[in-house]
Write a protein that holds these residues in place. Structure first.
Motif, mmCIF file in Angstrom:
data_model
loop_
_atom_site.group_PDB
_atom_site.id
_atom_site.type_symbol
_atom_site.label_atom_id
_atom_site.label_comp_id
_atom_site.label_asym_id
_atom_site.label_seq_id
_atom_site.Cartn_x
_atom_site.Cartn_y
_atom_site.Cartn_z
ATOM 1 N N PHE A 70 30.092 -33.045 17.466
ATOM 2 C CA PHE A 70 30.132 -34.551 17.708
ATOM 3 C C PHE A 70 28.803 -35.251 17.418
ATOM 4 N N GLY A 71 27.871 -34.282 16.951
ATOM 5 C CA GLY A 71 26.587 -35.089 16.667
ATOM 6 C C GLY A 71 25.593 -34.728 17.705
ATOM 7 N N SER A 72 24.789 -35.668 17.825
ATOM 8 C CA SER A 72 23.487 -35.182 18.636
ATOM 9 C C SER A 72 23.608 -36.167 19.826
ATOM 10 N N VAL A 73 22.532 -36.078 20.693
ATOM 11 C CA VAL A 73 22.219 -37.290 21.747
ATOM 12 C C VAL A 73 20.929 -37.821 21.390
ATOM 13 N N ASP A 74 20.917 -38.854 21.056
ATOM 14 C CA ASP A 74 19.885 -39.840 20.225
ATOM 15 C C ASP A 74 18.866 -39.937 21.328
ATOM 16 N N SER A 75 19.427 -40.401 22.820
ATOM 17 C CA SER A 75 18.569 -40.905 23.552
ATOM 18 C C SER A 75 19.173 -40.786 25.048
ATOM 19 N N LEU A 76 18.401 -40.571 26.120
ATOM 20 C CA LEU A 76 18.966 -40.392 27.434
ATOM 21 C C LEU A 76 18.051 -40.983 28.084
ATOM 22 N N THR A 77 18.263 -42.290 28.741
ATOM 23 C CA THR A 77 17.163 -43.134 29.496
ATOM 24 C C THR A 77 17.638 -43.177 30.948
ATOM 25 N N ARG A 78 16.879 -43.027 31.902
ATOM 26 C CA ARG A 78 17.210 -42.991 33.464
ATOM 27 C C ARG A 78 16.442 -44.571 33.856
ATOM 28 N N ILE A 79 17.335 -45.374 34.384
ATOM 29 C CA ILE A 79 16.867 -46.406 35.264
ATOM 30 C C ILE A 79 17.308 -46.443 36.633
ATOM 31 N N ASP A 80 16.258 -46.166 37.478
ATOM 32 C CA ASP A 80 16.749 -45.988 38.916
ATOM 33 C C ASP A 80 17.816 -44.834 38.899
#
Length: 122
Positions: A70-80
């Motif tokens: 399915f392609g890549s994970v371009d970003s994973l961001t955590r906010i709280d």
């Protein structure tokens, strides 16, 4: 990204991770492989809220072995206690506990090679 599964209170991402030489699970790539890849699973448990946009655009590629990608994970961001995950397959926003990550100790190519050696009796 090999697969995305959504269940009540759980998000599971099945990944093909690129490991760098400093990682404890890194192994030199086999002939014909370009790098050290390992299948892995990221699990977000105790999901309290999940929104997935862009899924209608998801059309996985299929490689020569028949594996969907399915392609890549371009970003994973955590906010709280919220996460935003972006990729070719869309965008997932969720509220969840911290994810767990488990890495398969054997690369797909190494598993196939081991099977081939066992079948030949070596």
């Amino acid at each position: 990204m090999l697969d995305i599964e959504v269940h009540p209170a759980v998000l599971i991402l099945k990944l093909d991770l690129l490991l760098l030489p400093g990682h404890p699970d890194y192994q030199a790539s086999l002939p014909g492989e370009r790098a050290c890849f390992r299948e892995a699973t990221a699990v977000f448990s105790s999901v309290r809220d999940l929104h997935w946009t862009g899924q209608s655009l998801v059309k996985p590629a299929v490689d020569a072995t028949g594996t969907r990608d399915f392609g890549s994970v371009d970003s994973l961001t955590r906010i709280d206690n919220s996460y935003k995950i972006l990729g070719d397959w869309g965008e997932i926003n969720l509220q969840s506990d911290s994810p767990s990550l488990s890495i398969n100790p054997t690369a797909p190519g190494q598993a196939l090679r081991a099977v081939g050696l066992a079948q030949r009796g070596t």
